[in-house]
Scaffold this active site. Structure first.
Site, PDB file in Angstrom:
ATOM      1  N   LYS A 133       0.630  -1.300   0.055  1.00 30.97           N
ATOM      2  CA  LYS A 133       0.195  -0.091  -0.096  1.00 30.97           C
ATOM      3  C   LYS A 133       0.905   1.126   0.169  1.00 30.97           C
ATOM      4  O   LYS A 133       2.012   1.258   0.530  1.00 30.97           O
ATOM      5  CB  LYS A 133      -0.905   0.417   0.933  1.00 30.97           C
ATOM      6  N   ARG A 170      -3.886  -9.435   4.790  1.00 33.34           N
ATOM      7  CA  ARG A 170      -4.408  -9.722   3.217  1.00 33.34           C
ATOM      8  C   ARG A 170      -3.220  -9.377   2.523  1.00 33.34           C
ATOM      9  O   ARG A 170      -3.044  -8.055   2.463  1.00 33.34           O
ATOM     10  CB  ARG A 170      -6.362  -8.580   2.660  1.00 33.34           C
TER      11      ARG A 170
END
Ligand code: 7PJ
Length: 285
Positions: free
Chosen positions: A230, A264
């Site tokens: 991210k 995840r």
């Protein structure tokens, strides 16, 4: 924590030890492929199955299939297009592999179709706020992951603002859990997710990661951490997406130490090593 075993359409998912959710994007512009072969969006069914087989072999217990790109500024995907991308992939993986298939979607119609072809978990970045979504999830009796997001994907990074990000995320998730339980969803089948990167500045993301254990403890429900590749790693390390593996593993370890029950991730094999180290060395679990 209450019963940590989820019932994913008949498949038990025991969260007394953290688990890995491998990401399988079916979007042509998926977050991490960046137009190269680093991780191609899996439009091709055989390719998608191969990727799922590989991720399972590397240690993923859940394969998360998504067809809507939620990154800031991504083009909107029509409901039909999302359905056409996701359903065949879910069906194929559920048929051929003994793995929990989760569906990354906010659409009740898609949830229904996905459940009919074997999906075992609903992962909704909109926390079942779309019309009919809570009712559909209750009817399907699948575990759900409720994620916090401020705003909408297209514009959420424009000016995220909070008085107290941890308290506000926590209050939102509490309210969503109450709504879900009121609609008939079993509380023990709910996973929470602070939604790293979804309407949050770098400082908000850091604060949420630092205090993630307060979320786990306050609610007594398993927490999923989606940190893989991210942009907070860009903010912290100034790394472009193809150079965020080490950073992703570092924050994954921190998330585990904060009580994360599910990671995840894109990089399953490497994340599994982190998880094993945590499990064998860290005495706090
Ligand atoms: C997340 C997600 C996340 C959950 C995406 C990306 C963007 N679902 N779907 N949590 N992120 N539950 O993978 O970077 O953080 S799509």
């Amino acid at each position: 924590m209450s019963s940590p075993v989820l019932n994913c359409a008949g498949k038990p998912l025991d969260l007394s030890k953290p688990k890995i959710m491998g990401i399988l994007n079916t979007t042509p512009d998926s977050f991490s492929d960046g137009g190269n072969s680093y991780q191609q969006g899996c439009l091709d069914l055989d390719l998608a199955l191969q990727r799922a087989i590989q991720m399972q072999a590397e240690g993923a217990s859940i394969i998360d299939v998504g067809g809507e790109s939620t990154r800031p500024g991504a083009a909107k995907v029509s409901a039909q297009e999302e359905m056409d991308r996701v359903i065949p992939v879910v069906e194929r993986i559920a048929r051929e592999l003994d793995v929990v298939v989760s569906v990354d979607s906010s659409s009740p119609a898609l949830m229904k179709e996905a459940a009919a072809v074997g999906a075992g978990l609903i992962n909704d970045v909109r926390a079942l706020q779309r019309d009919g979504a809570v009712e559909m999830a209750a009817e399907l009796q699948l575990p759900v992951c409720l994620m916090h997001m401020q705003g909408q994907p297209g514009t959420m990074q424009n000016k995220p603002s909070y008085q107290n990000v941890v308290e506000e995320v926590s209050a939102f998730l509490t309210e969503r859990v109450d709504q879900c339980v009121a609609a008939g969803i079993d509380r023990e089948q709910i996973i929470l997710d602070p939604g790293f990167g979804f309407g949050k500045t770098l400082e908000h993301n850091v604060e949420l990661l630092r205090k993630m254990s307060s979320l786990t403890q306050a609610m007594g429900l398993p927490v999923l951490a989606g940190l893989s590749r991210k942009s907070m790693l860009q903010g912290l390390l100034q790394r472009p997406v193809e150079q965020r593996l080490a950073g992703s593993l570092g924050v994954a370890m921190l998330a585990l130490q904060q009580g994360a029950a599910i990671l995840r991730v894109h990089d399953v094999a490497e994340s599994r090593d982190i998880l094993e180290l945590f499990w064998q060395i860290d005495a706090s679990h």
